[in-house]
Design an enzyme around this catalytic site. Structure first.
Site, PDB file in Angstrom:
ATOM      1  N   LYS A   9       0.989  -1.325  -0.012  1.00 35.81           N
ATOM      2  CA  LYS A   9       0.030   0.090  -0.106  1.00 35.81           C
ATOM      3  C   LYS A   9       0.802   1.308  -0.068  1.00 35.81           C
ATOM      4  CE  LYS A   9      -3.931  -2.153   2.512  1.00 35.81           C
ATOM      5  NZ  LYS A   9      -4.727  -1.846   3.722  1.00 35.81           N
ATOM      6  N   TYR A  49     -12.795  -3.111  -2.282  1.00 32.34           N
ATOM      7  CA  TYR A  49     -13.177  -2.849  -1.035  1.00 32.34           C
ATOM      8  C   TYR A  49     -14.764  -2.836  -1.108  1.00 32.34           C
ATOM      9  CZ  TYR A  49      -8.639  -2.522   0.854  1.00 32.34           C
ATOM     10  OH  TYR A  49      -7.248  -2.521   0.976  1.00 32.34           O
ATOM     11  N   PHE A  57     -15.447   5.151   6.950  1.00 28.77           N
ATOM     12  CA  PHE A  57     -14.283   5.467   6.774  1.00 28.77           C
ATOM     13  C   PHE A  57     -13.689   5.213   5.390  1.00 28.77           C
ATOM     14  CE2 PHE A  57     -14.495   0.993   8.395  1.00 28.77           C
ATOM     15  CZ  PHE A  57     -13.775   0.425   7.453  1.00 28.77           C
ATOM     16  N   ARG A  85      -1.560 -14.625   5.109  1.00 30.05           N
ATOM     17  CA  ARG A  85      -2.567 -13.789   6.175  1.00 30.05           C
ATOM     18  C   ARG A  85      -1.927 -13.827   7.514  1.00 30.05           C
ATOM     19  NH1 ARG A  85      -6.612 -10.340   4.737  1.00 30.05           N
ATOM     20  NH2 ARG A  85      -8.008 -11.251   6.704  1.00 30.05           N
ATOM     21  N   THR A  91      -5.630  -6.499  11.194  1.00 32.37           N
ATOM     22  CA  THR A  91      -5.810  -5.452  10.441  1.00 32.37           C
ATOM     23  C   THR A  91      -5.212  -3.921  11.181  1.00 32.37           C
ATOM     24  OG1 THR A  91      -8.230  -6.042   9.681  1.00 32.37           O
ATOM     25  CG2 THR A  91      -7.694  -3.747   9.327  1.00 32.37           C
ATOM     26  N   ARG A 102       2.426  -6.348   9.709  1.00 33.62           N
ATOM     27  CA  ARG A 102       1.700  -5.155  10.352  1.00 33.62           C
ATOM     28  C   ARG A 102       2.039  -4.945  11.667  1.00 33.62           C
ATOM     29  NH1 ARG A 102      -4.248  -6.455   8.062  1.00 33.62           N
ATOM     30  NH2 ARG A 102      -4.029  -5.384   5.895  1.00 33.62           N
ATOM     31  N   ASN A 112      -1.933   0.398   7.108  1.00 28.64           N
ATOM     32  CA  ASN A 112      -1.246  -0.880   7.564  1.00 28.64           C
ATOM     33  C   ASN A 112      -0.582  -1.652   6.639  1.00 28.64           C
ATOM     34  OD1 ASN A 112      -3.446  -1.554   5.952  1.00 28.64           O
ATOM     35  ND2 ASN A 112      -4.698  -2.646   7.649  1.00 28.64           N
ATOM     36  N   HIS A 115      -1.818  -5.277   1.684  1.00 29.30           N
ATOM     37  CA  HIS A 115      -3.045  -6.044   1.368  1.00 29.30           C
ATOM     38  C   HIS A 115      -2.921  -7.353   1.358  1.00 29.30           C
ATOM     39  CE1 HIS A 115      -7.437  -7.531   0.021  1.00 29.30           C
ATOM     40  NE2 HIS A 115      -6.593  -7.969  -1.026  1.00 29.30           N
ATOM     41  N   GLU A 126      -9.208 -11.492  -6.996  1.00 30.29           N
ATOM     42  CA  GLU A 126      -8.296 -10.316  -6.936  1.00 30.29           C
ATOM     43  C   GLU A 126      -7.054 -10.314  -7.825  1.00 30.29           C
ATOM     44  OE1 GLU A 126      -7.252 -10.053  -2.852  1.00 30.29           O
ATOM     45  OE2 GLU A 126      -9.416  -9.472  -2.150  1.00 30.29           O
TER      46      GLU A 126
HETATM   47  P1  TYD Z   1     -10.462  -5.242   5.947  1.00 32.39           P
HETATM   48  O1  TYD Z   1     -10.753  -5.903   4.734  1.00 32.39           O
HETATM   49  O2  TYD Z   1     -11.608  -5.390   7.022  1.00 32.39           O
HETATM   50  O3  TYD Z   1      -9.106  -5.919   6.460  1.00 32.39           O
HETATM   51  P2  TYD Z   1      -7.762  -6.524   5.840  1.00 32.39           P
HETATM   52  O4  TYD Z   1      -7.088  -5.551   5.406  1.00 32.39           O
HETATM   53  O5  TYD Z   1      -7.114  -6.900   7.319  1.00 32.39           O
HETATM   54  O6  TYD Z   1      -8.137  -7.709   5.292  1.00 32.39           O
HETATM   55  O7  TYD Z   1     -10.302  -3.818   5.881  1.00 32.39           O
HETATM   56  C1  TYD Z   1      -9.721  -3.396   4.648  1.00 32.39           C
HETATM   57  C2  TYD Z   1      -8.950  -2.185   4.938  1.00 32.39           C
HETATM   58  O8  TYD Z   1      -9.794  -1.024   5.149  1.00 32.39           O
HETATM   59  C3  TYD Z   1      -8.070  -2.128   6.056  1.00 32.39           C
HETATM   60  O9  TYD Z   1      -6.628  -2.726   5.887  1.00 32.39           O
HETATM   61  C4  TYD Z   1      -7.813  -1.046   6.570  1.00 32.39           C
HETATM   62  C5  TYD Z   1      -9.211  -0.116   6.140  1.00 32.39           C
HETATM   63  N1  TYD Z   1     -10.089  -0.082   7.513  1.00 32.39           N
HETATM   64  C6  TYD Z   1     -10.079   1.072   7.995  1.00 32.39           C
HETATM   65  O10 TYD Z   1      -9.408   2.091   7.543  1.00 32.39           O
HETATM   66  N2  TYD Z   1     -10.825   1.037   9.277  1.00 32.39           N
HETATM   67  C7  TYD Z   1     -11.289   0.023   9.542  1.00 32.39           C
HETATM   68  O11 TYD Z   1     -12.127   0.133  10.700  1.00 32.39           O
HETATM   69  C8  TYD Z   1     -11.403  -1.302   9.148  1.00 32.39           C
HETATM   70  C9  TYD Z   1     -12.113  -2.466   9.587  1.00 32.39           C
HETATM   71  C10 TYD Z   1     -10.744  -1.190   7.773  1.00 32.39           C
END
Ligand code: TYD
Length: 153
Positions: A9, A49, A57, A85, A91, A102, A112, A115, A126
């Site tokens: 990212k 997403y 957000f 993963r 996350t 992370r 973070n 992805h 994907e």
């Molecule tokens: P998600 O698919 O829930 O998590 P992951 O990346 O661990 O698979 O969320 C996608 C991205 O959305 C996550 O990496 C960062 C962002 N995000 C936020 O900014 N705030 C939040 O509360 C959540 C759940 C995700």
């Protein structure tokens, strides 16, 4: 062999952590089948997403994902979706376990670093979203027999 989709990212690019993350991928023994830099836009982020488009957000998430180009990677390995993963961690970087990408490199719930696909089914979707078929290379690295015992692959 199973494949997964990884995005380095903008938070990774801006903090000069591309080499750190790719180094972990290489040291683990994962195969890099495809890799390229791309600028994401809102259209692809709304697909990628889709489960988050209604969250408050989401606009901030889009902005953070478009801040710089990202590095998209297609990785291969036995059980690579689950393995990667677990290497990625939770996350929120403040809650991710030490030793994970992370957990070691992020202090944020949104910035973070990477992805990673969450299931083999989503990984296929994907990979097709970010790579054309000819951009994913089906080669055998010379060190594969040092990474796996013969009956593991
Ligand atoms: P998600 O698919 O829930 O998590 P992951 O990346 O661990 O698979 O969320 C996608 C991205 O959305 C996550 O990496 C960062 C962002 N995000 C936020 O900014 N705030 C939040 O509360 C959540 C759940 C995700």
């Amino acid at each position: 062999m199973e494949k997964t989709l990884v995005l380095l990212k903008p938070s990774c690019i801006e903090r000069n952590l591309i080499g750190e993350v790719i180094g972990r991928i290489e040291r683990k023994g994962l195969i890099i089948r495809g890799m390229k830099m791309i600028q994401l836009d809102e259209k692809i982020l709304r697909e990628h997403y889709a489960h988050l488009v209604d969250k408050p957000f989401f606009p901030a998430l889009c902005a953070s994902m478009m801040a710089t180009p990202v590095v998209a990677m297609c990785l291969a390995g036995v059980d690579v979706v689950r393995v990667f993963r677990e290497m990625t961690g939770a996350t929120n970087g403040r809650k991710a376990a030490p030793g994970t990408i992370r957990g070691d490199l992020s202090m944020s719930g949104s910035l973070n670093i990477i992805h990673a696909s969450d299931t083999p089914e989503n990984a296929e979707i994907e990979i097709a979203r970010f790579f054309r078929p000819e951009e994913v290379f089906d080669y055998t690295p010379a060190n594969l027999k040092a990474v796996y015992e013969h009956d593991e692959i």
